[in-house]
Design a protein around this motif. Structure first.
Motif, PDB file in Angstrom:
ATOM      1  N   HIS A  30     -16.328  -3.917  21.525  1.00 30.94           N
ATOM      2  CA  HIS A  30     -16.755  -2.883  22.483  1.00 30.94           C
ATOM      3  C   HIS A  30     -16.779  -3.498  23.878  1.00 30.94           C
ATOM      4  N   PHE A  31     -16.438  -2.691  24.862  1.00 28.07           N
ATOM      5  CA  PHE A  31     -16.753  -3.045  26.252  1.00 28.07           C
ATOM      6  C   PHE A  31     -17.715  -1.963  26.715  1.00 28.07           C
ATOM      7  N   GLY A  32     -18.967  -2.306  26.882  1.00 30.75           N
ATOM      8  CA  GLY A  32     -19.981  -1.299  27.168  1.00 30.75           C
ATOM      9  C   GLY A  32     -20.040  -0.333  26.003  1.00 30.75           C
ATOM     10  N   SER A  33     -19.939   0.951  26.284  1.00 26.50           N
ATOM     11  CA  SER A  33     -20.021   1.945  25.204  1.00 26.50           C
ATOM     12  C   SER A  33     -18.639   2.238  24.612  1.00 26.50           C
ATOM     13  N   LYS A  34     -17.612   1.598  25.153  1.00 31.42           N
ATOM     14  CA  LYS A  34     -16.246   1.902  24.730  1.00 31.42           C
ATOM     15  C   LYS A  34     -15.831   1.055  23.530  1.00 31.42           C
ATOM     16  N   HIS A  35     -15.405   1.720  22.468  1.00 35.43           N
ATOM     17  CA  HIS A  35     -14.956   1.003  21.272  1.00 35.43           C
ATOM     18  C   HIS A  35     -13.461   0.703  21.429  1.00 35.43           C
ATOM     19  N   VAL A  36     -13.162  -0.454  21.944  1.00 33.12           N
ATOM     20  CA  VAL A  36     -11.800  -0.762  22.397  1.00 33.12           C
ATOM     21  C   VAL A  36     -10.904  -1.248  21.262  1.00 33.12           C
ATOM     22  N   VAL A  37     -11.490  -1.979  20.312  1.00 30.43           N
ATOM     23  CA  VAL A  37     -10.751  -2.403  19.116  1.00 30.43           C
ATOM     24  C   VAL A  37     -11.590  -1.957  17.926  1.00 30.43           C
ATOM     25  N   GLY A  54       1.753   0.748  21.423  1.00 27.33           N
ATOM     26  CA  GLY A  54       0.685   1.714  21.632  1.00 27.33           C
ATOM     27  C   GLY A  54       0.585   2.047  23.098  1.00 27.33           C
ATOM     28  N   PRO A  55      -0.017   3.196  23.410  1.00 28.78           N
ATOM     29  CA  PRO A  55      -0.085   3.622  24.806  1.00 28.78           C
ATOM     30  C   PRO A  55      -0.959   2.705  25.665  1.00 28.78           C
ATOM     31  N   ASN A  56      -0.909   2.894  26.961  1.00 31.30           N
ATOM     32  CA  ASN A  56      -1.726   2.103  27.885  1.00 31.30           C
ATOM     33  C   ASN A  56      -3.206   2.229  27.506  1.00 31.30           C
ATOM     34  N   GLY A  57      -3.892   1.119  27.562  1.00 27.25           N
ATOM     35  CA  GLY A  57      -5.333   1.138  27.316  1.00 27.25           C
ATOM     36  C   GLY A  57      -5.707   1.307  25.852  1.00 27.25           C
ATOM     37  N   SER A  58      -4.762   1.079  24.931  1.00 27.68           N
ATOM     38  CA  SER A  58      -5.055   1.320  23.514  1.00 27.68           C
ATOM     39  C   SER A  58      -5.672   0.101  22.826  1.00 27.68           C
ATOM     40  N   GLY A  59      -5.704  -1.029  23.505  1.00 26.57           N
ATOM     41  CA  GLY A  59      -6.363  -2.198  22.920  1.00 26.57           C
ATOM     42  C   GLY A  59      -5.431  -3.306  22.482  1.00 26.57           C
ATOM     43  N   LYS A  60      -4.181  -3.280  22.932  1.00 27.66           N
ATOM     44  CA  LYS A  60      -3.226  -4.322  22.526  1.00 27.66           C
ATOM     45  C   LYS A  60      -3.637  -5.682  23.091  1.00 27.66           C
ATOM     46  N   THR A  61      -3.842  -5.723  24.411  1.00 29.57           N
ATOM     47  CA  THR A  61      -4.190  -7.004  25.037  1.00 29.57           C
ATOM     48  C   THR A  61      -5.513  -7.527  24.482  1.00 29.57           C
ATOM     49  N   THR A  62      -6.485  -6.633  24.324  1.00 28.27           N
ATOM     50  CA  THR A  62      -7.789  -7.056  23.804  1.00 28.27           C
ATOM     51  C   THR A  62      -7.630  -7.612  22.385  1.00 28.27           C
ATOM     52  N   SER A  63      -6.827  -6.943  21.550  1.00 27.41           N
ATOM     53  CA  SER A  63      -6.606  -7.435  20.183  1.00 27.41           C
ATOM     54  C   SER A  63      -5.960  -8.820  20.199  1.00 27.41           C
ATOM     55  N   THR A 100       0.563 -14.244  29.049  1.00 26.66           N
ATOM     56  CA  THR A 100      -0.336 -13.147  29.422  1.00 26.66           C
ATOM     57  C   THR A 100       0.463 -11.998  30.033  1.00 26.66           C
ATOM     58  N   GLN A 101      -0.168 -10.831  30.068  1.00 26.82           N
ATOM     59  CA  GLN A 101       0.545  -9.621  30.476  1.00 26.82           C
ATOM     60  C   GLN A 101       1.119  -9.743  31.883  1.00 26.82           C
ATOM     61  N   ARG A 102       0.328 -10.281  32.774  1.00 27.34           N
ATOM     62  CA  ARG A 102       0.881 -10.466  34.117  1.00 27.34           C
ATOM     63  C   ARG A 102       0.984 -11.962  34.399  1.00 27.34           C
ATOM     64  N   ASP A 175       2.534 -10.901  25.619  1.00 26.94           N
ATOM     65  CA  ASP A 175       1.959  -9.605  25.986  1.00 26.94           C
ATOM     66  C   ASP A 175       2.869  -8.926  27.003  1.00 26.94           C
ATOM     67  N   GLU A 176       3.641  -7.978  26.541  1.00 24.75           N
ATOM     68  CA  GLU A 176       4.635  -7.264  27.355  1.00 24.75           C
ATOM     69  C   GLU A 176       5.491  -8.231  28.179  1.00 24.75           C
ATOM     70  N   PRO A 177       6.181  -9.134  27.489  1.00 27.03           N
ATOM     71  CA  PRO A 177       6.921 -10.177  28.208  1.00 27.03           C
ATOM     72  C   PRO A 177       8.104  -9.648  28.999  1.00 27.03           C
ATOM     73  N   THR A 207       4.895  -4.413  23.378  1.00 23.51           N
ATOM     74  CA  THR A 207       5.972  -3.823  24.169  1.00 23.51           C
ATOM     75  C   THR A 207       5.819  -2.314  24.220  1.00 23.51           C
ATOM     76  N   HIS A 208       6.384  -1.723  25.256  1.00 22.68           N
ATOM     77  CA  HIS A 208       6.482  -0.261  25.326  1.00 22.68           C
ATOM     78  C   HIS A 208       7.925   0.193  25.101  1.00 22.68           C
ATOM     79  N   TYR A 209       8.833  -0.752  24.858  1.00 23.47           N
ATOM     80  CA  TYR A 209      10.255  -0.395  24.733  1.00 23.47           C
ATOM     81  C   TYR A 209      10.629  -0.141  23.280  1.00 23.47           C
ATOM     82  N   PRO A 325      -6.656  10.599  26.894  1.00 28.08           N
ATOM     83  CA  PRO A 325      -6.733   9.166  27.137  1.00 28.08           C
ATOM     84  C   PRO A 325      -7.614   8.869  28.349  1.00 28.08           C
ATOM     85  N   THR A 326      -8.252   7.724  28.329  1.00 25.12           N
ATOM     86  CA  THR A 326      -9.096   7.329  29.475  1.00 25.12           C
ATOM     87  C   THR A 326      -8.335   6.419  30.394  1.00 25.12           C
TER      88      THR A 326
HETATM   89  N1  LIG Z   1     -12.860  -7.090  30.281  1.00 26.10           N
HETATM   90  C1  LIG Z   1     -12.965  -5.755  30.132  1.00 26.10           C
HETATM   91  N2  LIG Z   1     -14.090  -5.106  30.466  1.00 26.10           N
HETATM   92  C2  LIG Z   1     -14.202  -3.769  30.286  1.00 26.10           C
HETATM   93  N3  LIG Z   1     -13.237  -2.989  29.767  1.00 26.10           N
HETATM   94  C3  LIG Z   1     -12.095  -3.590  29.430  1.00 26.10           C
HETATM   95  C4  LIG Z   1     -11.883  -5.002  29.596  1.00 26.10           C
HETATM   96  N4  LIG Z   1     -10.634  -5.298  29.150  1.00 26.10           N
HETATM   97  C5  LIG Z   1     -10.086  -4.141  28.733  1.00 26.10           C
HETATM   98  N5  LIG Z   1     -10.955  -3.113  28.900  1.00 26.10           N
HETATM   99  C6  LIG Z   1     -10.710  -1.714  28.516  1.00 26.10           C
HETATM  100  O1  LIG Z   1     -10.379  -1.719  27.149  1.00 26.10           O
HETATM  101  C7  LIG Z   1      -9.367  -0.775  26.857  1.00 26.10           C
HETATM  102  C8  LIG Z   1      -8.191  -1.455  26.178  1.00 26.10           C
HETATM  103  O2  LIG Z   1      -7.554  -2.294  27.121  1.00 26.10           O
HETATM  104  P1  LIG Z   1      -6.321  -3.233  26.761  1.00 26.10           P
HETATM  105  O3  LIG Z   1      -6.006  -3.985  27.996  1.00 26.10           O
HETATM  106  O4  LIG Z   1      -6.632  -4.024  25.543  1.00 26.10           O
HETATM  107  O5  LIG Z   1      -5.201  -2.164  26.423  1.00 26.10           O
HETATM  108  P2  LIG Z   1      -3.622  -2.360  26.280  1.00 26.10           P
HETATM  109  O6  LIG Z   1      -3.236  -1.668  25.014  1.00 26.10           O
HETATM  110  O7  LIG Z   1      -3.272  -3.781  26.428  1.00 26.10           O
HETATM  111  O8  LIG Z   1      -3.048  -1.506  27.514  1.00 26.10           O
HETATM  112  P3  LIG Z   1      -1.694  -1.719  28.398  1.00 26.10           P
HETATM  113  O9  LIG Z   1      -0.565  -1.144  27.587  1.00 26.10           O
HETATM  114  O10 LIG Z   1      -1.971  -0.915  29.622  1.00 26.10           O
HETATM  115  O11 LIG Z   1      -1.569  -3.172  28.669  1.00 26.10           O
HETATM  116  C9  LIG Z   1      -9.024  -0.096  28.183  1.00 26.10           C
HETATM  117  O12 LIG Z   1      -9.745   1.101  28.261  1.00 26.10           O
HETATM  118  C10 LIG Z   1      -9.510  -1.100  29.208  1.00 26.10           C
HETATM  119  O13 LIG Z   1      -9.875  -0.439  30.396  1.00 26.10           O
END
Ligand SMILES: Nc1ncnc2c1ncn2[C@@H]1O[C@H](COP(=O)(O)OP(=O)(O)OP(=O)(O)O)[C@@H](O)[C@H]1O
Ligand SMILES: [Mg+2]
Length: 326
Positions: A30-37, A54-63, A100-102, A175-177, A207-209, A325-326
């Motif tokens: 979770h990040f705050g109240s958000k269940h990210v993974v 998965g779409p933007n913000g779906s939790g790929k980078t966090t996973s 890393t992604q960037r 991560d999205e190389p 990847t998104h491709y 989506p958020t």
């Molecule tokens: N350090 C953080 N603190 C708070 N929220 C975060 C943090 N890192 C990611 N998030 C939130 O967690 C969610 C998942 O983010 P994440 O970067 O894992 O998605 P993603 O699938 O990699 O997206 P993208 O395709 O845009 O790279 C998003 O809503 C993001 O705003």
């Protein structure tokens, strides 16, 4: 980062040789109240190229960050390269190649200087040799003294790959190389990934491709933190039991909007000059499509459901449950 006698991840190190280089179960973050993974379980076998979509913000980078020990899960467990992702994160961080992604480098340093810098971070004992080897194997040797800032996008990606391969990791987390890289450079990048996989190196790549998804041995699709499908492309497609028809003709956008409201048709997508109509009830779909084209200058044929149809379908099914989506 502590010193070590052998390059991390090298064969001499006596590191465990697990069947699965990544084996995680029910990860939550979770990040705050958000269940990210949300309860993510995933396995990547040795020598496998595993695509993460998965779409933007779906939790790929966090996973990815959870899997390589850079973030601690709220709950769940697992191993990466045989090391526990919670208790042995230091071991993992030294042994994986993480792009890393960037990914960024010093634009005003040469390619060689950038690689040398990374080698210092990894405290590599034979820096010069490692940098030479990396330059050679990625075809960057003749460009070693060029300023990095002058490189094209494709070459920058090759440099990024060389940098995360310097310490000879057995697992690459990319991560999205290839984001923003032209198709030719992307194709070359993927040829390189397949060469590495043939040597037994495992790759988890987000990847998104769609063309890149099709080049992976296995895939996982994640949306709103939940893994919705996992397996080979064929398995992911079969998992949804969606039938698809292709419709050829004029004014497909208007037809698409109409068909979307038709019972039996669960999804319509226009791909250039062809419209895909998909549905779970195969008989109802066939009847609806045949009725729609009857007597019109349209031609319909049943086709294999594509990976892209499935990803769009998965995305739609989950956004119905979770809202926008958020
Ligand atoms: N350090 C953080 N603190 C708070 N929220 C975060 C943090 N890192 C990611 N998030 C939130 O967690 C969610 C998942 O983010 P994440 O970067 O894992 O998605 P993603 O699938 O990699 O997206 P993208 O395709 O845009 O790279 C998003 O809503 C993001 O705003
Ligand atoms: Mg990301």
């Amino acid at each position: 980062m502590s010193g070590h006698e052998n390059p991390p991840g090298s064969a001499h190190e006596g590191a465990p040789q697990p069947d699965y280089v990544i084996d995680v179960r029910q990860l939550n973050k979770h990040f705050g109240s958000k269940h990210v993974v949300n309860n993510v379980s995933l396995r990547v076998a040795r020598g496998e190229i595993f695509g993460f979509l998965g779409p933007n913000g779906s939790g790929k980078t966090t996973s990815i960050r959870l899997m390589c020990g850079l973030l601690t899960p709220d709950s769940g467990s697992g191993t990466c390269l045989g090391y526990d992702i919670v208790r042995e994160s230091e071991q993992i961080k030294r042994r994986v190649g993480y792009m890393t992604q960037r990914f960024s480098y010093w634009e005003d340093l040469t390619i060689r200087e950038n690689l040398d810098f990374v080698a210092r971070i990894y405290q590599m004992p034979n820096r010069r040799e490692a940098v030479d080897r990396a330059l050679e194997s990625l075809g960057l040797a003749s460009r070693a003294s060029q300023l990095t800032g002058a490189l094209s996008g494709g070459w920058k990606q090759r440099l990024a790959l060389a940098a995360c391969m310097l310490h000879e990791p057995q697992l690459l987390l990319l991560d999205e190389p290839t984001a923003g890289v032209d198709p030719n450079a992307r194709r070359e990048f993927w040829e390189e990934l397949h060469r590495l996989a043939a040597r037994g190196i495992s790759v988890l790549v987000s990847t998104h491709y769609m063309d890149e998804a099709e080049r992976c041995h296995k895939l996982a699709y994640i949306a709103y933190g939940k893994l919705l499908a996992q397996g080979t492309a064929a398995e992911v497609i079969a998992s949804q039991d969606l039938a698809t028809w292709a419709i050829h003709g004029e004014q497909l956008a208007a037809l698409s909007a109409r068909l979307r409201e038709t019972p039996g048709i669960d999804q319509t997508v226009v791909f250039g000059s062809v419209l895909h109509a998909s549905g779970l009830d195969h008989a109802a779909l066939a009847a609806a499509v045949e009725h729609a084209v009857a007597g019109k200058p349209l031609r319909a044929e049943r086709i294999e459901t594509s990976l892209e149809d499935i990803f769009i379908y998965l995305m739609g099914s989950v956004s119905d449950n979770y809202g926008a989506p958020t």
